[in-house]
Scaffold this active site. Structure first.
Site, PDB file in Angstrom:
ATOM      1  N   GLY A  46       0.837  -1.194   0.000  1.00 48.81           N
ATOM      2  CA  GLY A  46       0.000   0.000   0.000  1.00 48.81           C
ATOM      3  C   GLY A  46       0.867   1.237   0.000  1.00 48.81           C
ATOM      4  O   GLY A  46       2.015   1.203   0.467  1.00 48.81           O
ATOM      5  N   GLN A  51       3.290   9.941   0.888  1.00 46.45           N
ATOM      6  CA  GLN A  51       4.552   9.193   0.990  1.00 46.45           C
ATOM      7  C   GLN A  51       5.469   9.449  -0.203  1.00 46.45           C
ATOM      8  O   GLN A  51       6.647   9.101  -0.159  1.00 46.45           O
ATOM      9  CB  GLN A  51       4.278   7.692   1.128  1.00 46.45           C
ATOM     10  CG  GLN A  51       3.638   7.323   2.458  1.00 46.45           C
ATOM     11  CD  GLN A  51       3.444   5.831   2.571  1.00 46.45           C
ATOM     12  OE1 GLN A  51       2.463   5.289   2.106  1.00 46.45           O
ATOM     13  NE2 GLN A  51       4.405   5.141   3.171  1.00 46.45           N
ATOM     14  N   CYS A  96       5.810  -0.167   7.288  1.00 50.92           N
ATOM     15  CA  CYS A  96       5.482   1.017   6.505  1.00 50.92           C
ATOM     16  C   CYS A  96       6.698   1.400   5.674  1.00 50.92           C
ATOM     17  O   CYS A  96       7.817   1.416   6.198  1.00 50.92           O
ATOM     18  CB  CYS A  96       5.116   2.159   7.451  1.00 50.92           C
ATOM     19  SG  CYS A  96       4.665   3.678   6.596  1.00 50.92           S
ATOM     20  N   LEU A  97       6.477   1.724   4.400  1.00 52.52           N
ATOM     21  CA  LEU A  97       7.604   2.084   3.530  1.00 52.52           C
ATOM     22  C   LEU A  97       8.286   3.366   4.011  1.00 52.52           C
ATOM     23  O   LEU A  97       9.438   3.607   3.675  1.00 52.52           O
ATOM     24  CB  LEU A  97       7.134   2.235   2.080  1.00 52.52           C
ATOM     25  CG  LEU A  97       6.629   0.934   1.433  1.00 52.52           C
ATOM     26  CD1 LEU A  97       6.073   1.205   0.035  1.00 52.52           C
ATOM     27  CD2 LEU A  97       7.725  -0.115   1.372  1.00 52.52           C
ATOM     28  N   HIS A 138      -4.611   1.593   7.265  1.00 52.15           N
ATOM     29  CA  HIS A 138      -3.238   2.118   7.401  1.00 52.15           C
ATOM     30  C   HIS A 138      -3.018   3.266   6.399  1.00 52.15           C
ATOM     31  O   HIS A 138      -2.478   4.316   6.749  1.00 52.15           O
ATOM     32  CB  HIS A 138      -2.261   0.956   7.153  1.00 52.15           C
ATOM     33  CG  HIS A 138      -0.810   1.318   7.157  1.00 52.15           C
ATOM     34  ND1 HIS A 138       0.092   0.777   8.047  1.00 52.15           N
ATOM     35  CD2 HIS A 138      -0.085   2.144   6.362  1.00 52.15           C
ATOM     36  CE1 HIS A 138       1.303   1.265   7.809  1.00 52.15           C
ATOM     37  NE2 HIS A 138       1.222   2.094   6.782  1.00 52.15           N
ATOM     38  N   GLU A 139      -3.492   3.077   5.152  1.00 52.62           N
ATOM     39  CA  GLU A 139      -3.269   4.096   4.112  1.00 52.62           C
ATOM     40  C   GLU A 139      -4.151   5.329   4.337  1.00 52.62           C
ATOM     41  O   GLU A 139      -3.718   6.452   4.111  1.00 52.62           O
ATOM     42  CB  GLU A 139      -3.503   3.513   2.719  1.00 52.62           C
ATOM     43  CG  GLU A 139      -2.620   2.322   2.360  1.00 52.62           C
ATOM     44  CD  GLU A 139      -1.150   2.517   2.647  1.00 52.62           C
ATOM     45  OE1 GLU A 139      -0.660   3.657   2.573  1.00 52.62           O
ATOM     46  OE2 GLU A 139      -0.472   1.524   2.981  1.00 52.62           O
ATOM     47  N   HIS A 142      -2.578   7.490   6.782  1.00 51.70           N
ATOM     48  CA  HIS A 142      -1.537   8.336   6.175  1.00 51.70           C
ATOM     49  C   HIS A 142      -2.133   9.643   5.640  1.00 51.70           C
ATOM     50  O   HIS A 142      -1.565  10.718   5.815  1.00 51.70           O
ATOM     51  CB  HIS A 142      -0.878   7.619   4.985  1.00 51.70           C
ATOM     52  CG  HIS A 142       0.302   6.768   5.350  1.00 51.70           C
ATOM     53  ND1 HIS A 142       1.421   7.265   5.965  1.00 51.70           N
ATOM     54  CD2 HIS A 142       0.542   5.450   5.150  1.00 51.70           C
ATOM     55  CE1 HIS A 142       2.300   6.278   6.138  1.00 51.70           C
ATOM     56  NE2 HIS A 142       1.795   5.164   5.662  1.00 51.70           N
TER      57      HIS A 142
HETATM   58 ZN    ZN Z   1       2.591   3.262   5.717  1.00 50.01          ZN
END
Ligand code: ZN
Length: 178
Positions: A46, A51, A96-97, A138-139, A142
């Site tokens: 995701g 991000q 998380c990236l 989660h997204e 963000h």
């Molecule tokens: Zn994340």
């Protein structure tokens, strides 16, 4: 399509609230395609627009399918809004990236209903379950400036952020030696 740089915590854009789009344009579709390519390259399941440094309220995800992990199942989501959550919770080990190589168990509603637009501006409202439910929450977090570590106790979060700092320092030192 192009692969974009992923922003790493504590970049302030990760704490900004994204803005809903008035209309879906070719620029939106280009952004979504770049986000998917960046996500697959990372690799991750995701990615939210902030991000990669954009404050548009869009996200992409692909949790694969249960029967065939190899088949891509990308979902592009514009202006998401959670319209319902189950009382039942489920727990997944999240990463998380933007917080590379750090993981922790997070409890979230097991099922959520989400209203959104697709890349053609079509309205959808559907249920997300299992890993997809965790991923979409989660997204969407963000897009509201929230990170998965915010769901942890102070003690756990501080430990994880310390580990992240150490990891990033070592990674940068390794890069310097290359
Ligand atoms: Zn994340």
């Amino acid at each position: 399509m192009s692969i974009r740089n992923i922003v790493i915590e504590p970049d302030p854009i990760l704490r900004k609230k994204s803005e809903s789009l008035y209309q879906v344009t070719n620029d939106t579709r280009k952004l979504l395609d770049d986000m998917l390519e960046t996500m697959y390259d990372a690799p991750g399941i995701g990615l939210a627009a902030n991000q990669i440094g954009s404050l548009h309220r869009v996200l992409v995800m692909d949790c694969g399918s249960r029967d065939d992990e190899e088949t891509p199942r990308p979902i592009k989501i514009i202006n998401p809004e959670i319209t319902g959550v189950s009382e039942e919770l489920s727990s997944y080990e999240e990463g998380c990236l933007s917080i590379p190589e750090q993981f922790a168990e997070v409890d979230r509603p097991a099922v959520v209903r989400v209203k959104y637009l697709d890349e053609n501006g079509q309205k959808h409202e559907r249920l997300f379950e299992g890993l997809e439910a965790t991923c979409v929450q989660h997204e969407i977090d963000h897009l509201d400036g929230i990170l998965f570590v915010d769901h942890l106790s102070n003690l756990k979060r501080n430990m994880l952020m310390k580990k992240l700092k150490k990891y990033l320092k070592e990674r940068d030192e390794d890069d310097a030696h290359d």
